[in-house]
Design an enzyme around this catalytic site. Structure first.
Site, mmCIF file in Angstrom:
data_model
loop_
_atom_site.group_PDB
_atom_site.id
_atom_site.type_symbol
_atom_site.label_atom_id
_atom_site.label_comp_id
_atom_site.label_asym_id
_atom_site.label_seq_id
_atom_site.Cartn_x
_atom_site.Cartn_y
_atom_site.Cartn_z
ATOM 1 N N HIS A 1 0.864 -1.176 0.000
ATOM 2 C CA HIS A 1 0.000 0.000 0.000
ATOM 3 C C HIS A 1 0.901 1.227 0.000
ATOM 4 O O HIS A 1 1.723 1.411 0.896
ATOM 5 C CB HIS A 1 -0.918 0.026 1.219
ATOM 6 C CG HIS A 1 -1.907 1.150 1.179
ATOM 7 N ND1 HIS A 1 -3.183 1.000 0.666
ATOM 8 C CD2 HIS A 1 -1.801 2.454 1.557
ATOM 9 C CE1 HIS A 1 -3.822 2.164 0.741
ATOM 10 N NE2 HIS A 1 -3.003 3.053 1.277
ATOM 11 N N CYS A 2 0.751 2.057 -1.017
ATOM 12 C CA CYS A 2 1.637 3.213 -1.188
ATOM 13 C C CYS A 2 0.926 4.483 -0.739
ATOM 14 O O CYS A 2 -0.073 4.886 -1.354
ATOM 15 C CB CYS A 2 2.067 3.342 -2.642
ATOM 16 S SG CYS A 2 3.185 4.730 -2.947
ATOM 17 N N PRO A 3 1.411 5.156 0.312
ATOM 18 C CA PRO A 3 0.762 6.401 0.758
ATOM 19 C C PRO A 3 0.898 7.528 -0.258
ATOM 20 O O PRO A 3 0.067 8.445 -0.276
ATOM 21 C CB PRO A 3 1.496 6.730 2.059
ATOM 22 C CG PRO A 3 2.811 6.042 1.944
ATOM 23 C CD PRO A 3 2.548 4.797 1.161
ATOM 24 N N ASN B 1 -2.011 6.931 -2.351
ATOM 25 C CA ASN B 1 -3.224 6.653 -1.576
ATOM 26 C C ASN B 1 -4.010 5.496 -2.170
ATOM 27 O O ASN B 1 -5.227 5.546 -2.333
ATOM 28 C CB ASN B 1 -4.116 7.903 -1.494
ATOM 29 C CG ASN B 1 -5.257 7.741 -0.511
ATOM 30 O OD1 ASN B 1 -5.151 6.991 0.463
ATOM 31 N ND2 ASN B 1 -6.363 8.425 -0.752
#
Length: 392
Positions: free
Chosen positions: A165-167, A170
């Site tokens: 999951h890449c911030p 998002n």
């Protein structure tokens, strides 16, 4: 237990103002990236090219290449952010009766028997297991995990071929948008390197006190910022190119998937690797003209995977028509996100494609809302070997 309660994924969720604040906070990294890009546009296009560069030829060359790279970079970034994540088909979720049996079981062996029985009943193509040989099961989503699927604690659901999951986007980087993510990293790196290369001469003039323009500090900072981001991106981009060539996800590189080999469960990081070229094709699709564009680039049937140098064997005589879960008339990557060809397969786990025929029949008309709104359904004819073996 009611049907609605039994079928609903079981993960906690915030409500009210806390939920709104949490969702808004997740967009802050994206807002930061967009702000940096907007400022870099002002510094590079207006302050450098329009107000500082004197040569018309140099100015035109810089502006043309800059906007070309900017469009590709932002296009890939948009696709990475707003492509819906790959959700697990409904056939993998335990129905209320099976869920009650599972939760009321008093021993691990009894719970294991419930999952094994449900998997065999549904003919689920599940070949990866836990270290103890158990079926991978998500307690929060109350469903069997397909191969390469993992639960994302941020999104609160299981995601097909989850990488991470890449911030900064998002969103989960997974089966549906992994190609877009790779292109985003690549074009972002080219964008930064281009800015750094074309502002270098003006940085040198500033160092020699030869740059006498009001915008010299904008030019100086855009040079340093582009260098800083390029250094960060080159390692990340290189690492994901390595993962593509090896056909691994980030999670699989840290915890290798477990396969059955001669009645023994073994970890193998290269269990899904089909060779560098075929691994690249599996992610970027078989439409070569679209490989480097942030567009769907698979013309395949959503299940079959081409293997270079291996024509269809003459024994492939069994033909069946199978509704296939598709993410559109063309897809980003090959496959359906659930079944994957394996490098080495035990005889007991053969027939990878045929196993999903039964549970796939109802999937076409019940895709998630995100896919229903954005993509068309497709029925494809799949040729299956009578004694299927996966490519090595």
């Amino acid at each position: 237990m009611s049907t609605a309660a039994g079928m609903a994924p079981r993960f906690s969720a915030m409500s009210g103002p806390c939920k709104i604040c949490f969702k808004a906070a997740k967009w802050l990294p994206v807002l930061f990236i967009v702000s940096v890009v907007v400022w870099s546009y002002y510094a590079y296009v207006i302050q450098l090219n329009l107000l500082t560069v004197d040569s018309i030829i140099e100015k035109s060359f810089y502006l043309l290449l800059y906007h070309f790279l900017l469009v590709l970079f932002l296009w890939a970034y948009w696709q990475t952010i707003f492509t819906d994540i790959g959700r697990v088909p409904k056939q993998f979720r335990l129905p209320p009766a099976e869920l009650d049996r599972y939760e009321s079981a008093e021993t691990d062996e009894a719970r294991r028997a419930v999952l094994e029985g449900f998997t065999q009943k549904q003919n689920l193509p599940v070949y990866n297991r836990t270290m103890t040989g158990d079926i991978r099961y998500c307690e929060k989503c109350v469903q069997i995990k397909p191969d390469r699927c993992h639960h994302c604690s941020v999104c609160g659901e299981c995601v097909l071929k989850l990488d991470h999951h890449c911030p900064w986007v998002n969103n989960c980087v997974a089966f549906t948008n992994y190609k877009f993510f790779i292109l985003f990293l690549g074009y972002a790196l080219l964008y930064c390197l281009f800015i750094a290369a074309t502002t270098l001469q003006y940085f040198i003039k500033f160092w020699k006190n030869q740059l006498e323009v009001p915008a010299k500090f904008h030019i100086l900072f855009v040079f340093f910022v582009s260098i800083m981001f390029a250094i960060s991106l080159v390692s990340l981009f290189g690492y994901h190119i390595f993962l593509v060539v090896k056909n691994r996800s980030t999670l699989e590189s840290f915890r290798a998937p477990i396969f059955q080999l001669r009645n023994t469960w073994v970890q193998d990081k290269d269990g899904f690797s089909l060779g560098a070229f075929n691994n690249f094709i599996e992610v970027f699709g078989d439409n070569r003209s679209l490989w480097f564009l942030p567009l769907a680039s698979s013309l395949g049937d959503g299940v079959s995977y081409p293997v270079r140098g291996q024509p269809p064997p003459p024994s492939a005589t069994t033909t069946t028509t199978t509704p296939v879960q598709s993410y559109g008339s063309t897809q980003t990557s090959l496959g359906d996100g659930v079944t994957y060809p394996q490098r080495c397969v035990d005889e007991d786990t053969d027939d990878l494609l045929g196993a999903r025929q039964r549970w796939a029949e109802d999937e076409e008309n019940e895709l998630t809302a995100g896919y229903i709104n954005n993509h068309a359904h497709a029925l494809e004819e799949v040729v299956v070997q009578a004694n299927h073996t996966n490519p090595v």
